[in-house]
Scaffold this motif. Structure first.
Motif, mmCIF file in Angstrom:
data_model
loop_
_atom_site.group_PDB
_atom_site.id
_atom_site.type_symbol
_atom_site.label_atom_id
_atom_site.label_comp_id
_atom_site.label_asym_id
_atom_site.label_seq_id
_atom_site.Cartn_x
_atom_site.Cartn_y
_atom_site.Cartn_z
ATOM 1 N N GLU A 16 1.066 -1.152 -0.244
ATOM 2 C CA GLU A 16 0.208 -0.258 0.037
ATOM 3 C C GLU A 16 0.887 1.579 0.138
ATOM 4 O O GLU A 16 0.327 2.887 -0.194
ATOM 5 C CB GLU A 16 -0.888 0.309 1.345
ATOM 6 C CG GLU A 16 -0.475 -0.237 2.726
ATOM 7 C CD GLU A 16 -1.171 -0.652 3.514
ATOM 8 O OE1 GLU A 16 -3.064 -0.308 3.500
ATOM 9 O OE2 GLU A 16 -0.182 0.006 4.895
ATOM 10 N N VAL A 18 2.753 4.225 -1.387
ATOM 11 C CA VAL A 18 3.261 5.070 -2.803
ATOM 12 C C VAL A 18 4.429 6.427 -2.021
ATOM 13 O O VAL A 18 4.234 6.936 -1.109
ATOM 14 C CB VAL A 18 2.143 6.156 -3.125
ATOM 15 C CG1 VAL A 18 1.812 7.583 -3.350
ATOM 16 C CG2 VAL A 18 0.695 6.179 -2.864
ATOM 17 N N LYS A 27 -1.331 4.690 0.322
ATOM 18 C CA LYS A 27 -2.543 4.931 -0.896
ATOM 19 C C LYS A 27 -3.893 5.854 -0.779
ATOM 20 O O LYS A 27 -4.355 6.575 -1.528
ATOM 21 C CB LYS A 27 -3.028 3.484 -1.591
ATOM 22 C CG LYS A 27 -1.784 2.623 -2.751
ATOM 23 C CD LYS A 27 -2.353 1.603 -3.616
ATOM 24 C CE LYS A 27 -1.058 0.749 -4.246
ATOM 25 N NZ LYS A 27 -1.842 -0.534 -5.079
ATOM 26 N N ASN A 40 -3.720 10.164 -7.428
ATOM 27 C CA ASN A 40 -3.271 8.965 -7.892
ATOM 28 C C ASN A 40 -1.895 9.864 -8.656
ATOM 29 O O ASN A 40 -1.013 10.683 -8.681
ATOM 30 C CB ASN A 40 -3.631 8.648 -8.866
ATOM 31 C CG ASN A 40 -4.226 8.852 -10.149
ATOM 32 O OD1 ASN A 40 -3.609 9.895 -10.027
ATOM 33 N ND2 ASN A 40 -5.275 8.224 -10.131
#
Length: 234
Positions: A16, A18, A27, A40
């Motif tokens: 998970e 980023v 995320k 995103n």
């Protein structure tokens, strides 16, 4: 060791994670700072290492600067320096008496007209001198003027007075110009031009350049410049 999330300060596991803006995020925690919309890697915009959506991305605006005494002093100093440079440049160029003039088509036409008038006056003076009307006597030879022996004391068959008379004896015909006939009507467009009609005979014609001539209309007695393509030689 797994890093901590920059939003919730909890451990971020690889599934998970980023990695963006030099930080690690869940995320679900990677969202806009204003509206909390989940972002995103394709739709985020970073500002000061914080994510924003397109609608809430901070926009840079001009800021007003307060007119403080220090700013006023700097402004006055810059103005004084500009005036000093201007005066130095003025004093440097003072007295030179020239400036750059743009070579426009109008100036080119005036220059060409002045050259033509100067050429015409030169030819007029030349014709007058050939006709012997007001031609000045040619100057005597400096060597002969400096040495003139008396006729009573010495006689070497030297006659200095015979030389000035020689041009008058061999004077050419009064007019060396050509004769042309007008094939079109022409109205003068300037003061130094001459008007004529089809069939007029123009005498004493002298070529100025490829497009212009100078002559006298025999019917009216007026003389001036005329276009070369309006007449034909007789």
């Amino acid at each position: 060791m797994n890093p901590l999330c920059s939003r919730c300060n909890l451990v971020v596991y690889p599934t998970e994670k980023v990695n963006c803006l030099d930080k690690y995020w869940h995320k679900g925690c990677f969202s806009c700072e204003v509206c909390k919309m989940t972002l995103n890697m394709k739709n985020y915009k970073g500002f000061e290492k914080r994510p924003y959506c397109n609608a809430h991305y901070p926009k840079t605006n001009f800021t007003c600067v307060a007119d403080t005494p220090e700013n006023l002093r700097l402004k006055q100093q810059s103005k004084m320096q500009s005036q000093v440079l201007y005066r130095e440049d003025f004093e440097k160029n003072k007295g030179k008496g020239f400036h750059v003039v743009t070579d426009t088509p109008e100036l080119q036409r005036i220059k060409k007209s002045q050259d033509q008038i100067s050429n015409i006056k030169y030819h007029e003076e030349f014709e007058k001198r050939k006709m012997g009307g007001d031609a000045p006597q040619p100057p005597s030879n400096p060597s002969s003027a400096a040495y003139q022996p008396p006729a009573a004391s010495q006689n070497y068959n030297y006659e200095p007075a015979a030389e000035p008379v020689r041009p008058a004896a061999a004077a050419p015909p009064p007019s060396a110009g050509k004769r042309y006939r007008a094939v079109y009507d022409y109205s003068a467009a300037d003061e130094d031009e001459v008007s004529f009609v089809d069939g007029d005979v123009i005498v004493d014609v002298q070529q100025i350049d490829e497009g212009w001539m100078y002559g006298r209309v025999e019917r009216t007695g007026q003389q001036g410049m005329l276009p070369a393509n309006y007449v034909e030689a007789i």
